[in-house]
Design a protein around this motif. Sequence first.
Motif, mmCIF file in Angstrom:
data_model
loop_
_atom_site.group_PDB
_atom_site.id
_atom_site.type_symbol
_atom_site.label_atom_id
_atom_site.label_comp_id
_atom_site.label_asym_id
_atom_site.label_seq_id
_atom_site.Cartn_x
_atom_site.Cartn_y
_atom_site.Cartn_z
ATOM 1 N N ILE A 175 0.855 -1.193 0.000
ATOM 2 C CA ILE A 175 0.000 0.000 0.000
ATOM 3 C C ILE A 175 0.889 1.241 0.000
ATOM 4 O O ILE A 175 1.675 1.449 0.920
ATOM 5 N N GLU A 176 0.789 2.055 -1.039
ATOM 6 C CA GLU A 176 1.664 3.211 -1.165
ATOM 7 C C GLU A 176 1.137 4.431 -0.418
ATOM 8 O O GLU A 176 1.912 5.234 0.096
ATOM 9 N N GLU A 177 -0.177 4.579 -0.350
ATOM 10 C CA GLU A 177 -0.762 5.760 0.278
ATOM 11 C C GLU A 177 -0.691 5.644 1.800
ATOM 12 O O GLU A 177 -1.180 4.679 2.384
ATOM 13 N N GLU A 178 -0.081 6.627 2.428
ATOM 14 C CA GLU A 178 0.125 6.608 3.882
ATOM 15 C C GLU A 178 -1.188 6.467 4.644
ATOM 16 O O GLU A 178 -1.288 5.671 5.585
ATOM 17 N N GLU A 179 -2.210 7.216 4.250
ATOM 18 C CA GLU A 179 -3.471 7.202 4.985
ATOM 19 C C GLU A 179 -4.176 5.849 4.861
ATOM 20 O O GLU A 179 -4.732 5.327 5.826
ATOM 21 N N ILE A 180 -4.136 5.269 3.668
ATOM 22 C CA ILE A 180 -4.779 3.968 3.467
ATOM 23 C C ILE A 180 -4.034 2.896 4.261
ATOM 24 O O ILE A 180 -4.650 2.008 4.863
#
Length: 394
Positions: A175-180
């Motif tokens: 998962i690249e997106e920090e929030e996800i």
Amino acid sequence: MVQRKQYLGKLKKLKDKKIIKVVTGIRRCGKSTLLLMFQEYLKECGVEDNQIITINFEDIANEPLLDYRKLHDHVTKNLHQDKMAYVFLDEIQNVPQFQKAVDSLFIKDNVDVYITGSNAQLLSGELATLLSGRYIEIAMLPLSFAEYYEMVGGNQRDAWNNYFKNGGFPYAAVIEEEEIRREYLMGIYNSVLLKNVVARKRISDIPLLESVIKFLFDNIGSIVSSKKIADSLTTYGRKTTSVTVENYIEALTEAFILYKAGRYDVKGKQYLKSLEKYYLVDVGLRRMLLGDRSADLGHILENIVYLELLRRGNKVSIGKIDNNEIDFVAEFGGDRVYYQVAASILDPATFEREIAPLKKIADHYPKFILSLDELPMGDAGIKQVNIVDFLLGN
């Protein structure tokens, strides 16, 4: 998808052996995926689809099979009559009295049984008694750094920085997106907390439980006791007792959130019954719950090394020699290795502090200092090894 070679190799060696294979570990560490990998291996070996029976008890479609008698009948009806049947029961702890069904399947001819569970109680009490000597546990952890790097590739330094921050839960690694990623880790945390701790132990004071968790997460690698935690929480307005805290800690270790490292007296050659430390199953959960705390660099490194030593099959203790502490005493197959872990030992005072306890040890087992330093240092046969190199097996 990274091949979990260590665990997959164990399953391959145990294939067709008359013993129950029990894969344990925290939720989402890769147990179900490991079974799928092994099933693909079986097919490569010529096993046909109708020889494989797989049931995941977190799938609502399998809810009727939560009765152990119905589970037994269902599997029995689908067994191959003339060939070996491979039975995979995923998250079996959801089935009350599952051990009766498992034992009955185990004693049948041409049945090879594999089960997984997310709670250490799976191998305690009645199951341990009923299936004593009939099972082998394969204790699974999230990705090691070597496995993580195999999955993500690219620049090694970037990979290490991300692993240090985000941990090794397999899906979180992609998962690249920090929030996800944060939401995903929070989902794991809540799932373990509610299903494997609160529900099983019937805990009503969830805010108190979370206060205990935050204290332990904030003090990984530090000597703690249930009394110390209770006193600290009471000071901050969360009145509790050491007995309650001890029960919570037991529940957290059973759910594979925490791992306890006991103490070993190197001179006295005996294990001590107090002043243990606790380490977290994955440092990504700590950052998710507490945020970034750069001052804790040394303890996070300790946590990562501790888990790596466990992965390599060691019994790991905290060493004591006189009034000095050795970070880890790792024992495997009658051999022993001593480790000190530090962010850096380039400062002469730090180097002396870290190496002094190792110099006091009179035996001739290997002794290492693990740090992030690139420059090799050492003294009196004690070697300094870069932590990343150590984790990669170099």
